[in-house]
Scaffold this active site. Structure first.
Site, PDB file in Angstrom:
ATOM      1  CG  HIS A 150      -3.854  -3.913   3.132  1.00  0.00           C
ATOM      2  ND1 HIS A 150      -2.681  -3.515   3.726  1.00  0.00           N
ATOM      3  CD2 HIS A 150      -4.409  -2.793   2.589  1.00  0.00           C
ATOM      4  CE1 HIS A 150      -2.527  -2.214   3.545  1.00  0.00           C
ATOM      5  NE2 HIS A 150      -3.552  -1.757   2.862  1.00  0.00           N
ATOM      6  CB  CYS A 173      -0.971  -0.029   1.166  1.00  0.00           C
ATOM      7  SG  CYS A 173      -2.429   1.022   0.933  1.00  0.00           S
TER       8      CYS A 173
END
Length: 495
Positions: A431, A334
């Site tokens: 994630h 991310c």
């Protein structure tokens, strides 16, 4: 509305409210009750995407798992995600609404009570029992006006409260008795009992302490809970826990992760910390990344430009670039993925800071920030091994460049992530992939670590929740606790 309800508030932050709420959710589920967690307002950058859309705090996702439910935005209707020391993104019913500084939020948060009550009433109509977690402490009486997280909600919804004190912090008698002393009498009347948490040693040694609290408050003690060993096997809710996590010393390959100031979704590390083939360590500010590190992981952040500047202030950019130049592996997830690129541009301040900055230049990609936030569960395959993966995205910004032509994943036919030409630098927005046993083992094989084939992460977390429930059941009068949810006055006013 048909549900019984009970709220857990604490004498302070980090007294164990989240973990105990998860334990009580699992206990209620094992008793055959349809139970759901609820937290009116949470402040955390550790969030998860819900299958039906939107995001909630990671702690409520764990509590939902304990209750046998998928994450849902009604479990956490207001989520605050800090961007700077003074501002936070406000997420309402799973959707990013706006960013505010602390003073403006304090002045306007009572308006969010409508959204909180909408979620609460929907849950109460569908379940037998709602277990509610407060935030911070009701003793913060300077915040009582317009409060939606503790007694403000308890009074609005007519919810009985169980107060939790943390004996490990010291002064637990003063903190429980002092809470009653400083809060308004009508708020104190909402508290029906208390728990003492994190006791080490023989709890009988605190019998006199319990009697003192009961005599001074007229509240019954429902249990003295020991330090819960099973909690160490659960995903961490808050960054405060990382300071105490130390190094998971199993031997094997050394994986290090710098502790960014606005780090988010750091529970991505939890499966790796359980692997005997990996020695995982957090690198706190002020310390260099150890030279003998085999893999560096840059985790997500709520403010990529802000944490990129923080990373450089620690000198970690030199450590990371030197690691890459000597053939070391690096993974960015991310915001960490964005930092590995050539450039990050945020012309509107969508991620907390207006401006642009050069990245670390280890991936040939560039990120353009925008107000369009991606929050979704994603499924697909690993581009290198074709093993199935499942995870979620919570990010703003789009990343593009030549290295995306070597993606990490294929998500329903769409490439995701990037890899350097030599394959040693990788980045992804996905994630939760390390919770996928097959992918985690394949990734460890590629970096030269030995995976524990008997570690099934999802099953391990579920076993930890059962063990947690067992430990709490042995220390708490569960029947008396759950009877509090039947106390007169629980029924929400105005329902």
């Amino acid at each position: 509305m048909t549900a019984r309800v009970l709220m857990f508030q604490g004498t302070g932050s980090d007294v164990g409210k989240s973990v105990l709420t998860a334990a009580f959710c699992r206990i209620a589920r094992r008793r055959g009750l349809s139970v759901a967690p609820f937290k009116p307002q949470n402040m955390s950058n550790n969030a998860t995407a819900c299958p039906d859309g939107g995001e909630i705090g990671r702690a409520q996702a764990l509590q939902a798992l304990a209750a046998g439910l998928d994450p849902h935005v009604d479990f956490n209707p207001v989520l605050l995600k800090p961007e700077t020391d003074r501002t936070a993104q406000i997420v309402v019913h799973g959707k990013a609404a706006t960013a505010m500084d602390a003073a403006k939020y304090m002045a306007h948060r009572s308006k969010l009570m409508t959204h909180v009550m909408q979620s609460f009433k929907r849950l109460a109509a569908k379940h037998d029992l709602i277990l509610i977690e407060g935030a911070g402490s009701p003793a913060e009486i300077n915040l009582r006006d317009r409060d939606i997280a503790n007694m403000g909600f308890a009074q609005k919804a007519g919810v009985p409260v169980c107060l939790i004190g943390d004996i490990e912090k010291g002064g637990v008698i003063a903190s429980i008795v002092g809470t009653q002393t400083v809060i308004a009498p009508e708020d104190a009347a909402m508290i029906r009992g208390f728990l003492v948490n994190k006791f080490r040693g023989d709890p009988r040694l605190f019998d006199d302490g319990v009697k003192s609290i009961e005599q001074r408050t007229n509240w019954p003690c429902l249990g003295v809970i020991p330090w819960l060993s099973a909690s160490a096997r659960l995903p961490a809710e808050d960054a405060v826990v990382l300071d105490r996590s130390g190094r998971a010393s199993h031997g094997g390959l050394k994986v290090a992760a710098p502790m960014l100031s606005r780090m988010a979704n750091f529970d991505d590390a939890d499966p790796l910390k359980m692997e005997p083939g990996i020695e995982f360590s957090w690198v706190p500010p002020g310390r260099s990344i150890p030279r003998d590190t085999d893999v560096i992981i840059l985790f997500g952040t709520k403010s990529t430009l802000g944490d990129l500047a923080f990373l450089r202030a620690q000198g970690w950019d030199y450590d990371i670039i030197a690691h890459a130049r000597t053939g070391g592996r690096i993974l960015g997830i991310c915001g960490g993925y964005q930092m590995l690129g050539r450039q990050i541009i945020d012309v509107t301040g969508a991620d907390g800071h207006v401006g642009q900055a050069p990245g670390l230049g280890l991936l040939d990609v560039e990120t353009q920030m925008s107000a369009d936030k991606q929050v979704q569960v994603r499924n697909g395959t690993c581009a290198l091994t074709s093993c199935a993966v499942s995870g979620y995205e919570i990010h703003i910004g789009k990343t593009a460049g030549p290295d995306t032509g070597r993606p990490m994943f294929s998500l329903k036919g769409h490439p995701e992530g990037a890899r350097s030409a030599n394959g040693l630098i990788e980045g992804t927005y996905l994630h939760g992939v390390f919770t996928q046993d097959e992918f985690r083992r394949s990734w460890m094989d590629r970096i030269g670590a030995t995976a524990e084939t008997n570690l099934f992460y999802g099953a391990e977390v579920d076993r930890a929740l059962d063990a947690l429930a067992d430990e709490v059941s042995a220390a708490v009068d569960i029947d008396a606790l759950f009877r509090l949810a039947e106390a007169p006055g629980w029924h929400p006013s105005g329902a």
